[in-house]
Scaffold this active site. Structure first.
Site, PDB file in Angstrom:
ATOM      1  N   ARG A  70      28.345  21.851 -33.854  1.00  0.00           N
ATOM      2  CA  ARG A  70      28.494  20.685 -34.724  1.00  0.00           C
ATOM      3  C   ARG A  70      29.739  19.895 -34.370  1.00  0.00           C
ATOM      4  O   ARG A  70      29.772  18.686 -34.503  1.00  0.00           O
ATOM      5  CB  ARG A  70      28.591  21.159 -36.179  1.00  0.00           C
ATOM      6  CG  ARG A  70      28.806  20.044 -37.163  1.00  0.00           C
ATOM      7  CD  ARG A  70      28.755  20.515 -38.589  1.00  0.00           C
ATOM      8  NE  ARG A  70      29.117  19.457 -39.484  1.00  0.00           N
ATOM      9  CZ  ARG A  70      28.282  18.479 -39.860  1.00  0.00           C
ATOM     10  NH1 ARG A  70      27.052  18.470 -39.383  1.00  0.00           N
ATOM     11  NH2 ARG A  70      28.666  17.534 -40.691  1.00  0.00           N
ATOM     12  N   CYS A 109      25.819  25.830 -37.133  1.00  0.00           N
ATOM     13  CA  CYS A 109      25.258  27.004 -37.784  1.00  0.00           C
ATOM     14  C   CYS A 109      24.210  26.587 -38.803  1.00  0.00           C
ATOM     15  O   CYS A 109      24.325  25.560 -39.466  1.00  0.00           O
ATOM     16  CB  CYS A 109      26.367  27.732 -38.533  1.00  0.00           C
ATOM     17  SG  CYS A 109      27.057  29.048 -37.569  1.00  0.00           S
ATOM     18  N   ARG A 117      23.820  19.702 -43.309  1.00  0.00           N
ATOM     19  CA  ARG A 117      25.009  19.219 -42.610  1.00  0.00           C
ATOM     20  C   ARG A 117      24.807  17.800 -42.064  1.00  0.00           C
ATOM     21  O   ARG A 117      24.919  17.539 -40.876  1.00  0.00           O
ATOM     22  CB  ARG A 117      25.417  20.190 -41.509  1.00  0.00           C
ATOM     23  CG  ARG A 117      25.595  21.599 -42.072  1.00  0.00           C
ATOM     24  CD  ARG A 117      26.182  22.535 -41.082  1.00  0.00           C
ATOM     25  NE  ARG A 117      27.637  22.316 -40.973  1.00  0.00           N
ATOM     26  CZ  ARG A 117      28.412  23.032 -40.147  1.00  0.00           C
ATOM     27  NH1 ARG A 117      27.869  23.937 -39.357  1.00  0.00           N
ATOM     28  NH2 ARG A 117      29.722  22.810 -40.087  1.00  0.00           N
ATOM     29  N   PRO A 118      24.489  16.859 -42.942  1.00  0.00           N
ATOM     30  CA  PRO A 118      24.343  15.470 -42.498  1.00  0.00           C
ATOM     31  C   PRO A 118      25.683  14.890 -42.040  1.00  0.00           C
ATOM     32  O   PRO A 118      26.732  15.508 -42.262  1.00  0.00           O
ATOM     33  CB  PRO A 118      23.855  14.767 -43.758  1.00  0.00           C
ATOM     34  CG  PRO A 118      24.308  15.615 -44.885  1.00  0.00           C
ATOM     35  CD  PRO A 118      24.325  17.027 -44.379  1.00  0.00           C
ATOM     36  N   ASP A 159      26.381  11.478 -42.736  1.00  0.00           N
ATOM     37  CA  ASP A 159      26.416  10.149 -43.364  1.00  0.00           C
ATOM     38  C   ASP A 159      27.837   9.685 -43.684  1.00  0.00           C
ATOM     39  O   ASP A 159      28.178   8.501 -43.510  1.00  0.00           O
ATOM     40  CB  ASP A 159      25.557  10.147 -44.635  1.00  0.00           C
ATOM     41  CG  ASP A 159      25.966  11.259 -45.594  1.00  0.00           C
ATOM     42  OD1 ASP A 159      26.075  12.417 -45.130  1.00  0.00           O
ATOM     43  OD2 ASP A 159      26.243  10.988 -46.769  1.00  0.00           O
ATOM     44  N   ASP A 192      34.456  29.567 -45.708  1.00  0.00           N
ATOM     45  CA  ASP A 192      34.378  30.348 -44.461  1.00  0.00           C
ATOM     46  C   ASP A 192      34.757  31.810 -44.639  1.00  0.00           C
ATOM     47  O   ASP A 192      34.610  32.602 -43.704  1.00  0.00           O
ATOM     48  CB  ASP A 192      35.278  29.723 -43.385  1.00  0.00           C
ATOM     49  CG  ASP A 192      34.757  28.376 -42.938  1.00  0.00           C
ATOM     50  OD1 ASP A 192      35.495  27.648 -42.265  1.00  0.00           O
ATOM     51  OD2 ASP A 192      33.606  28.044 -43.297  1.00  0.00           O
ATOM     52  N   ILE A 228      29.689  24.783 -51.330  1.00  0.00           N
ATOM     53  CA  ILE A 228      29.860  23.798 -50.260  1.00  0.00           C
ATOM     54  C   ILE A 228      28.643  23.677 -49.355  1.00  0.00           C
ATOM     55  O   ILE A 228      28.192  22.572 -49.055  1.00  0.00           O
ATOM     56  CB  ILE A 228      31.150  24.121 -49.457  1.00  0.00           C
ATOM     57  CG1 ILE A 228      32.349  23.938 -50.401  1.00  0.00           C
ATOM     58  CG2 ILE A 228      31.262  23.253 -48.216  1.00  0.00           C
ATOM     59  CD1 ILE A 228      33.696  24.067 -49.777  1.00  0.00           C
ATOM     60  N   ARG A 271      31.008  32.838 -31.616  1.00  0.00           N
ATOM     61  CA  ARG A 271      31.401  31.427 -31.724  1.00  0.00           C
ATOM     62  C   ARG A 271      32.808  31.305 -32.302  1.00  0.00           C
ATOM     63  O   ARG A 271      33.500  30.325 -32.054  1.00  0.00           O
ATOM     64  CB  ARG A 271      30.427  30.664 -32.623  1.00  0.00           C
ATOM     65  CG  ARG A 271      29.024  30.592 -32.070  1.00  0.00           C
ATOM     66  CD  ARG A 271      28.154  29.711 -32.917  1.00  0.00           C
ATOM     67  NE  ARG A 271      28.768  28.395 -33.088  1.00  0.00           N
ATOM     68  CZ  ARG A 271      28.215  27.437 -33.827  1.00  0.00           C
ATOM     69  NH1 ARG A 271      27.093  27.651 -34.461  1.00  0.00           N
ATOM     70  NH2 ARG A 271      28.813  26.269 -33.932  1.00  0.00           N
TER      71      ARG A 271
HETATM   72  C1  EPZ Z   1      34.222  22.114 -41.242  1.00  0.00           C
HETATM   73  O1  EPZ Z   1      32.849  21.822 -41.153  1.00  0.00           O
HETATM   74  C2  EPZ Z   1      34.412  23.457 -40.554  1.00  0.00           C
HETATM   75  N1  EPZ Z   1      34.038  23.347 -39.152  1.00  0.00           N
HETATM   76  C3  EPZ Z   1      33.530  24.510 -41.243  1.00  0.00           C
HETATM   77  O2  EPZ Z   1      33.757  25.767 -40.601  1.00  0.00           O
HETATM   78  C4  EPZ Z   1      33.962  24.609 -42.699  1.00  0.00           C
HETATM   79  O3  EPZ Z   1      33.120  25.518 -43.366  1.00  0.00           O
HETATM   80  C5  EPZ Z   1      33.858  23.228 -43.373  1.00  0.00           C
HETATM   81  O4  EPZ Z   1      34.634  22.259 -42.614  1.00  0.00           O
HETATM   82  C6  EPZ Z   1      34.372  23.247 -44.798  1.00  0.00           C
HETATM   83  O5  EPZ Z   1      35.688  23.689 -44.820  1.00  0.00           O
HETATM   84  C7  EPZ Z   1      34.946  22.831 -38.277  1.00  0.00           C
HETATM   85  O6  EPZ Z   1      36.026  22.417 -38.658  1.00  0.00           O
HETATM   86  C8  EPZ Z   1      34.539  22.794 -36.838  1.00  0.00           C
HETATM   87  P1  EPZ Z   1      32.435  19.294 -44.215  1.00  0.00           P
HETATM   88  P2  EPZ Z   1      32.309  20.341 -41.567  1.00  0.00           P
HETATM   89  O7  EPZ Z   1      32.177  17.996 -43.567  1.00  0.00           O
HETATM   90  O8  EPZ Z   1      33.296  19.323 -41.119  1.00  0.00           O
HETATM   91  C9  EPZ Z   1      28.556  17.832 -46.570  1.00  0.00           C
HETATM   92  C10 EPZ Z   1      33.146  27.819 -39.649  1.00  0.00           C
HETATM   93  O9  EPZ Z   1      32.509  28.802 -40.068  1.00  0.00           O
HETATM   94  N2  EPZ Z   1      28.643  16.630 -45.742  1.00  0.00           N
HETATM   95  O10 EPZ Z   1      33.699  19.473 -45.003  1.00  0.00           O
HETATM   96  O11 EPZ Z   1      30.922  20.227 -41.134  1.00  0.00           O
HETATM   97  C11 EPZ Z   1      28.174  19.044 -45.747  1.00  0.00           C
HETATM   98  O12 EPZ Z   1      26.771  19.106 -45.592  1.00  0.00           O
HETATM   99  C12 EPZ Z   1      32.650  26.419 -39.938  1.00  0.00           C
HETATM  100  O13 EPZ Z   1      34.208  27.880 -38.984  1.00  0.00           O
HETATM  101  C13 EPZ Z   1      27.780  15.572 -46.004  1.00  0.00           C
HETATM  102  O14 EPZ Z   1      26.940  15.633 -46.906  1.00  0.00           O
HETATM  103  O15 EPZ Z   1      32.356  20.463 -43.157  1.00  0.00           O
HETATM  104  C14 EPZ Z   1      28.710  20.175 -46.571  1.00  0.00           C
HETATM  105  O16 EPZ Z   1      27.797  20.469 -47.601  1.00  0.00           O
HETATM  106  C15 EPZ Z   1      31.369  26.409 -40.768  1.00  0.00           C
HETATM  107  N3  EPZ Z   1      27.871  14.446 -45.238  1.00  0.00           N
HETATM  108  C16 EPZ Z   1      29.986  19.595 -47.174  1.00  0.00           C
HETATM  109  O17 EPZ Z   1      29.852  18.168 -47.081  1.00  0.00           O
HETATM  110  C17 EPZ Z   1      28.796  14.332 -44.221  1.00  0.00           C
HETATM  111  O18 EPZ Z   1      28.842  13.278 -43.561  1.00  0.00           O
HETATM  112  C18 EPZ Z   1      31.263  20.023 -46.442  1.00  0.00           C
HETATM  113  O19 EPZ Z   1      31.155  19.635 -45.108  1.00  0.00           O
HETATM  114  C19 EPZ Z   1      29.662  15.424 -43.973  1.00  0.00           C
HETATM  115  C20 EPZ Z   1      29.578  16.554 -44.758  1.00  0.00           C
END
Ligand code: EPZ
Length: 418
Positions: free
Chosen positions: A92, A116, A121-122, A124, A305, A327, A397
């Site tokens: 991602r 994962c 995980r959109p 938007d 996490d 989350i 990973r």
């Molecule tokens: C980051 O993912 C981390 N990955 C994740 O770690 C971590 O779990 C997550 O942040 C939350 O702390 C990296 O940093 C590489 P988010 P990310 O955008 O950026 C929704 C691990 O195990 N969302 O904060 O993808 C999303 O679907 C990984 O190391 C939207 O709806 O997390 C989720 O429900 C897993 N639209 C929530 O927000 C968007 O445009 C949090 O996602 C973006 C996100």
């Protein structure tokens, strides 16, 4: 299928030097694309997600030399702004490159990122933020074409403190005219590390770690020397692992404040936990019990996490506890695998209830994502008997030299190739 074989029952004792943080290394590697000259990065974790990011950067023409935890990245030789679908799908974090490529080339071609299987995980929020900077986004069947060479800084309010969206907008704003304020930004420490790296390169970003980040655009960024911050999730994983076996562990090179919510739960359960500058020491005393309700939330709350790993521990000491995953909508799949080992838990759509504490027994189980897989390793080490955890690829990973580190603590774990 590559698997880990574990012989449970040993008490884990010893110390771990905490590796560099996956979730800091990945956005920082993406950010090198916005710099000129050589970057010397230390603390790069030897994990497959970093290998994937290196493959992507090399496919764009970057020159990379990687030895152990030291990596040299020079993007002067970059020739491409398009990431191949295969490489995009590997993880991602490739989506971070959109912002960095916009800053470097004024355009980026990406496909929907992989990642994962922990939820939809959109992206938007990423795209809406980039559009507010003036990025033009067009879609083909499989790709997004992002164009914007005269971006204008502006105020961008995130509807939710998304880590990735915060980082992507920070990187795109580097090439925007004037200042960009990201309001309701994520506060994760890895974003502070990204800010520190960019400022060392000559950038001017402030506010990371708070709810508002200000990026001054159009500054010349020159490669720098930077040590990636330690991985708080790796540290928390080994802390829980050692205690789940009734053992003790010293974690070196970690800021204990980054794990405050976990440490609080462990101390309330009766574990001895001592902290100081750069270390966490923890020891099981044999009578630990806790009945708690844990809610995952954005930093500084309890990290999603570490949710699976904590649940694995609670199946043994947490009778009556509840763990709510707020989350990601598909981050409880490991629960069914724990039940195969005898865990007395109930799994609902967004929460796990630990009904009774049970001794876990070894079983053949399957990892389905990175942190769920780590929870299964913990359960296998705490269980009586032998456990096979299939799909080791997910766990690789995010955990470098896993079998060495566990063996060094006295655990019995080996790995089967394909
Ligand atoms: C980051 O993912 C981390 N990955 C994740 O770690 C971590 O779990 C997550 O942040 C939350 O702390 C990296 O940093 C590489 P988010 P990310 O955008 O950026 C929704 C691990 O195990 N969302 O904060 O993808 C999303 O679907 C990984 O190391 C939207 O709806 O997390 C989720 O429900 C897993 N639209 C929530 O927000 C968007 O445009 C949090 O996602 C973006 C996100």
């Amino acid at each position: 299928m590559d698997s880990y074989h574990i012989k449970g029952g040993n008490v884990l004792r010893g110390y771990i030097e905490v590796s560099g943080a996956k979730n800091a290394a990945l956005p920082i590697l993406a950010a090198t694309v916005a710099t000129r000259g050589e970057n010397l990065l230390r603390g790069c974790p030897e994990i497959s997600d970093v290998h994937s990011m290196v493959r992507i950067l090399r496919s764009l023409g970057c020159t990379i030399k990687w030895e152990g935890e030291k990596m040299s990245v020079n993007t002067d030789s970059m020739t491409e702004c398009r990431i191949s679908d295969g490489l995009m799908k590997e993880m991602r974090s490739s989506v971070f490159l959109a912002g960095a490529l916009l800053s470097r080339c004024g355009e980026a071609v990406i496909s929907n990122p992989g990642g994962c299987n922990i939820g939809k995980r959109p992206i938007d929020m990423h795209l809406n933020g980039l559009k507010q900077l003036g990025v033009h986004i067009s879609h083909t069947e499989d790709h997004l074409l992002l164009q914007g060479s005269d971006l204008e800084g502006t105020d961008i309010t995130l509807p939710y403190p998304s880590v990735g969206a915060t980082e992507n907008i920070m990187l795109a704003a580097l090439s925007a005219k004037g200042c960009t304020r990201i309001i309701n930004s994520a506060r994760e420490p890895e974003i502070v590390d990204l800010q520190n790296y960019i400022n060392k390169c000559g950038g001017k970003i402030e506010g990371a770690g708070t709810g508002m980040i200000i990026v001054e655009g159009r500054r010349q960024l020159t490669g720098c020397c930077h040590k990636i911050m330690p991985d708080r999730i790796e540290a928390g994983t080994y802390l829980i692992m050692a205690l789940a076996t009734g053992g003790e562990i010293l974690l070196k090179g970690i800021d204990h404040r980054l794990l405050a919510p976990l440490i609080d739960i462990l101390q309330k359960a009766g574990y001895r936990v001592e902290t100081g500058y750069g270390f966490i020491y923890a020891c099981a005393l044999g009578k630990e019990k806790i009945c708690c309700k844990v809610d995952t939330s954005p930093y500084p709350g309890f990290p999603t996490d570490l949710q699976p790993q904590l649940t694995a521990l609670l199946t043994v000491i947490g009778e009556g506890s509840a763990v709510n995953e707020n989350i990601f909508e598909k981050r409880l799949k490991y629960g069914e695998q724990l039940k195969k080992m005898g865990a007395d838990i109930e799994i609902y759509e967004k929460k796990v209830i630990i009904k009774n504490n049970k001794i876990l027994y070894g079983a053949d189980i399957v990892a389905q994502d990175l942190r769920g897989g780590a929870a299964l390793i913990i359960a296998g080490l705490a269980a009586q008997g032998e456990t096979t955890v299939a799909n080791a690829k997910y766990i690789k990973r995010g955990y470098s030299r896993l079998t060495n580190k566990i063996t060094g603590l006295g655990g019995v774990i080996t790995e089967d190739g394909n």
